[in-house]
Enzyme design. Structure first.
Site, mmCIF file in Angstrom:
data_model
loop_
_atom_site.group_PDB
_atom_site.id
_atom_site.type_symbol
_atom_site.label_atom_id
_atom_site.label_comp_id
_atom_site.label_asym_id
_atom_site.label_seq_id
_atom_site.Cartn_x
_atom_site.Cartn_y
_atom_site.Cartn_z
ATOM 1 N N TYR A 1 -2.880 -0.103 10.769
ATOM 2 C CA TYR A 1 -2.878 -0.540 9.549
ATOM 3 C C TYR A 1 -1.716 -0.237 8.661
ATOM 4 C CZ TYR A 1 -4.331 -0.923 4.448
ATOM 5 O OH TYR A 1 -4.364 -1.242 3.167
ATOM 6 N N SER B 1 0.904 -1.138 0.104
ATOM 7 C CA SER B 1 0.236 0.078 -0.072
ATOM 8 C C SER B 1 0.948 1.415 -0.061
ATOM 9 C CB SER B 1 -0.805 0.154 1.173
ATOM 10 O OG SER B 1 -1.604 0.946 1.304
#
Length: 224
Positions: free
Chosen positions: A148, A136
């Site tokens: 996250y 990501s």
């Protein structure tokens, strides 16, 4: 020449499902691994005999190992694997975050990736295959208190470490790093952001590179 086979975790929707469609269009067989039997069956019906439904839990090494064995038996081998399954959490930061959600997320975003790599390595040591990981853009920047983001930092770091290990066998490792993508990952639609097919295209690009080239990271960001 026989078709190659791609194993995909998180294959029932979003990036995983679009990658399966793109792979089949490009001549690959696909092993579709996810928890949702109904969604997998519907995708197999769409894709035909080049797809195999593999219901299972990505946080289980046993499930992933057995699923890859089924793919290898059905299609002849596992030539590539895409560790795509992942999740976020609703509570941002450390103070407001929920430890139970962190545990589930780490089991999937970190351990699930480890299990895909572990299961696939037995095949790739022999066939010089290709492992892809969904990283990501959040895994290359600091976001206030984000657990996250930290799990995606792990994916990027581990992907680089794997590339050093796998190259000894002639195998390759690629981290696919999207910005915001309009997928079921989010509670509300993000129509102005990336489409899952954009990420699928990046996967096919990495898989299609000449064997001498390891496309180690691909960043795909919204253009707007």
């Amino acid at each position: 020449m026989a078709s190659k086979t791609l194993f995909i975790t998180g294959a029932s929707s979003g990036i995983g499902a679009e990658t399966a469609r793109a792979a089949v269009r490009n001549g690959w067989n696909v092993g579709l691994f996810a928890r949702s039997q109904d969604k997998l069956d519907a995708l197999v019906e769409e894709l035909g005999d080049k797809a195999l439904a593999l219901p299972g839990d990505a946080t289980s090494l046993t499930d992933q190992t057995e699923a890859m064995a089924r793919v290898a038996e059905h299609f002849g081998d596992v030539d590539a694997a895409f560790a795509n399954a992942g999740m976020g959490v609703s509570g941002a930061g450390t103070l407001e975050g929920e430890p139970e959600q962190w545990d589930k997320m780490i089991q999937l975003n970190v351990m699930g990736v480890l299990w895909t790599a572990k299961a696939a390595s037995a095949y790739f040591q022999k066939n010089g295959g290709h492992l892809l990981l969904t990283g990501s853009a959040a895994g290359r920047t600091h976001i206030k208190g984000s657990v996250y983001s930290a799990t995606k930092w792990f994916v990027h770091g581990y992907g680089g470490n794997l590339a050093q290990e796998f190259r000894e066998w002639g195998a390759r490792v690629t981290v696919i790093a999207p910005g915001m993508v309009d997928t079921p990952f989010f509670d509300e639609p993000k129509p102005d952001k990336l489409h899952p097919s954009d990420i699928a295209d990046a996967v096919i690009y990495a898989l299609s590179a000449d064997k001498r080239a390891n496309v180690q990271e691909v960043f795909v960001m919204p253009n707007g």
